[in-house]
Motif scaffolding. Structure first.
Motif, mmCIF file in Angstrom:
data_model
loop_
_atom_site.group_PDB
_atom_site.id
_atom_site.type_symbol
_atom_site.label_atom_id
_atom_site.label_comp_id
_atom_site.label_asym_id
_atom_site.label_seq_id
_atom_site.Cartn_x
_atom_site.Cartn_y
_atom_site.Cartn_z
ATOM 1 N N ARG A 33 120.750 -60.980 92.991
ATOM 2 C CA ARG A 33 121.657 -61.670 93.936
ATOM 3 C C ARG A 33 121.516 -61.096 95.340
ATOM 4 O O ARG A 33 121.584 -61.825 96.323
ATOM 5 N N ALA A 34 121.298 -59.777 95.397
ATOM 6 C CA ALA A 34 121.146 -59.133 96.715
ATOM 7 C C ALA A 34 119.697 -59.234 97.215
ATOM 8 O O ALA A 34 119.380 -58.729 98.288
ATOM 9 N N GLY A 35 118.836 -59.854 96.414
ATOM 10 C CA GLY A 35 117.448 -60.053 96.845
ATOM 11 C C GLY A 35 116.590 -58.797 96.781
ATOM 12 O O GLY A 35 115.562 -58.709 97.468
ATOM 13 N N GLU A 36 117.008 -57.843 95.918
ATOM 14 C CA GLU A 36 116.247 -56.590 95.816
ATOM 15 C C GLU A 36 114.789 -56.821 95.398
ATOM 16 O O GLU A 36 113.917 -56.010 95.708
ATOM 17 N N HIS A 37 114.566 -57.934 94.678
ATOM 18 C CA HIS A 37 113.200 -58.209 94.192
ATOM 19 C C HIS A 37 112.276 -58.716 95.308
ATOM 20 O O HIS A 37 111.084 -58.837 95.105
ATOM 21 N N PHE A 38 112.867 -59.024 96.471
ATOM 22 C CA PHE A 38 112.020 -59.469 97.590
ATOM 23 C C PHE A 38 111.674 -58.324 98.544
ATOM 24 O O PHE A 38 111.016 -58.538 99.546
ATOM 25 N N THR A 39 112.164 -57.118 98.226
ATOM 26 C CA THR A 39 111.869 -55.988 99.113
ATOM 27 C C THR A 39 110.398 -55.567 98.980
ATOM 28 O O THR A 39 109.755 -55.821 97.951
ATOM 29 N N THR A 40 109.923 -54.914 100.015
ATOM 30 C CA THR A 40 108.526 -54.432 100.013
ATOM 31 C C THR A 40 108.310 -53.475 98.847
ATOM 32 O O THR A 40 107.269 -53.501 98.188
ATOM 33 N N GLU A 41 109.350 -52.666 98.597
ATOM 34 C CA GLU A 41 109.249 -51.665 97.526
ATOM 35 C C GLU A 41 109.056 -52.343 96.158
ATOM 36 O O GLU A 41 108.188 -51.962 95.375
ATOM 37 N N PHE A 42 109.877 -53.388 95.902
ATOM 38 C CA PHE A 42 109.755 -54.069 94.607
ATOM 39 C C PHE A 42 108.432 -54.841 94.531
ATOM 40 O O PHE A 42 107.740 -54.812 93.515
ATOM 41 N N ARG A 43 108.089 -55.517 95.612
ATOM 42 C CA ARG A 43 106.842 -56.305 95.608
ATOM 43 C C ARG A 43 105.608 -55.426 95.429
ATOM 44 O O ARG A 43 104.576 -55.894 94.962
ATOM 45 N N ALA A 44 105.739 -54.151 95.791
ATOM 46 C CA ALA A 44 104.601 -53.238 95.583
ATOM 47 C C ALA A 44 104.406 -53.006 94.080
ATOM 48 O O ALA A 44 103.302 -52.758 93.611
ATOM 49 N N ILE A 45 105.497 -53.148 93.335
ATOM 50 C CA ILE A 45 105.411 -52.989 91.872
ATOM 51 C C ILE A 45 105.038 -54.329 91.237
ATOM 52 O O ILE A 45 104.156 -54.407 90.386
ATOM 53 N N ASN A 46 105.727 -55.390 91.633
ATOM 54 C CA ASN A 46 105.417 -56.723 91.125
ATOM 55 C C ASN A 46 105.392 -57.720 92.282
ATOM 56 O O ASN A 46 106.435 -58.207 92.726
ATOM 57 N N PRO A 47 104.198 -58.064 92.742
ATOM 58 C CA PRO A 47 104.073 -58.985 93.878
ATOM 59 C C PRO A 47 104.661 -60.369 93.595
ATOM 60 O O PRO A 47 104.912 -61.129 94.520
ATOM 61 N N LYS A 48 104.908 -60.684 92.302
ATOM 62 C CA LYS A 48 105.493 -61.989 91.963
ATOM 63 C C LYS A 48 106.993 -62.013 92.249
ATOM 64 O O LYS A 48 107.621 -63.066 92.161
ATOM 65 N N ALA A 49 107.588 -60.837 92.522
ATOM 66 C CA ALA A 49 109.024 -60.732 92.831
ATOM 67 C C ALA A 49 109.891 -61.285 91.696
ATOM 68 O O ALA A 49 110.796 -62.103 91.922
ATOM 69 N N LYS A 50 109.604 -60.850 90.487
ATOM 70 C CA LYS A 50 110.348 -61.289 89.297
ATOM 71 C C LYS A 50 110.587 -60.113 88.365
ATOM 72 O O LYS A 50 109.796 -59.163 88.336
ATOM 73 N N VAL A 51 111.643 -60.240 87.574
ATOM 74 C CA VAL A 51 111.813 -59.374 86.408
ATOM 75 C C VAL A 51 111.565 -60.266 85.189
ATOM 76 O O VAL A 51 111.716 -61.488 85.308
#
Ligand SMILES: N[C@@H](CCC(=O)N[C@@H](CS)C(=O)NCC(=O)O)C(=O)O
Length: 206
Positions: A33-51
């Motif tokens: 909800r806070a868009g944490e999956h769109f952060t650079t840090e998360f995208r470095a782990i999963n560029p698809k921005a998904k769990v």
């Protein structure tokens, strides 16, 4: 291993599998909800921005529900979550692919992310309605596959964890009344200690 998950998302199915196989793992919540999956840090782990994401001990990330589920089931064959025979494996994959791509990717996504299917806000209700229709059609088809069995393949497998996460979206999130056989499967799943542990860990049960 570390599971990156969002409470009540499709990653719940992976959380259940981790519990079912008795894995030693950490779980880290990602606030979608806070868009944490769109952060650079998360995208470095999963560029698809998904769990879900499963971060392996060598630091690499495994993504995609089906791939993670299969990887985990094969880590602990004794847990019996992936059937031995080619036809049963085909059947498990048949159910999981349909749940993950059609019900989730086409149905539920339309209900909750209509803007990804139609940029015009005036069309969003039509998109949501189509999503509900697809989601409901999916449950009817899976109810037919389930038949009178307790679990999709007869005994518990990773396919049931896939069915559970969409059932949770129907029943737990109150978006849809489940067909009786699916509702019975959902209730049966809730009785499993591993399911209960995963639900409690995600703050979905107490
Ligand atoms: N194909 C992916 C889909 C994963 C997916 O859609 N995850 C959702 C949560 S259920 C997500 O991360 N959504 C965030 C977004 O789409 O912005 C899989 O099977 O793992």
């Amino acid at each position: 291993m570390k599971l990156l998950y969002a409470p009540g998302a499709c990653s719940l199915g992976i959380h259940i599998i981790l519990e079912e196989i008795g894995a030693s793992y950490e779980a880290q919540a990602v606030n979608l909800r806070a868009g944490e999956h769109f952060t650079t840090e998360f995208r470095a782990i999963n560029p698809k921005a998904k769990v879900p994401v499963l971060v392996l001990d060598d630091g690499s990330a495994l993504t995609e529900w089906l791939a993670i589920a299969l990887y985990l089931a094969e880590q602990v064959p004794a847990a019996g979550l992936w059937p031995p025979g080619p036809l049963e494996r085909g059947r498990a994959m048949e159910a999981m692919a349909y749940i993950n791509s059609f019900m989730h990717g086409h149905g539920f996504a339309r209900m909750f992310r209509p803007e990804r299917f139609a940029p015009d806000a005036g069309q969003h209700e039509t998109v949501r309605t189509e999503g509900r229709r697809i989601f409901a059609e999916g449950f009817e088809l899976i109810a037919g596959l389930l038949g009178d069995r307790d679990y999709l393949l007869g005994t518990f497998s990773i396919a049931d964890a896939a069915l559970f996460y969409v059932s949770f979206w129907g029943e737990g999130r109150k978006t849809l009344e489940l067909p009786p056989r699916i509702a019975a499967h959902y209730a049966r799943m809730l009785e499993r200690p591993a399911v209960r542990r995963a639900m409690i860990a995600e703050g979905l049960a107490s």
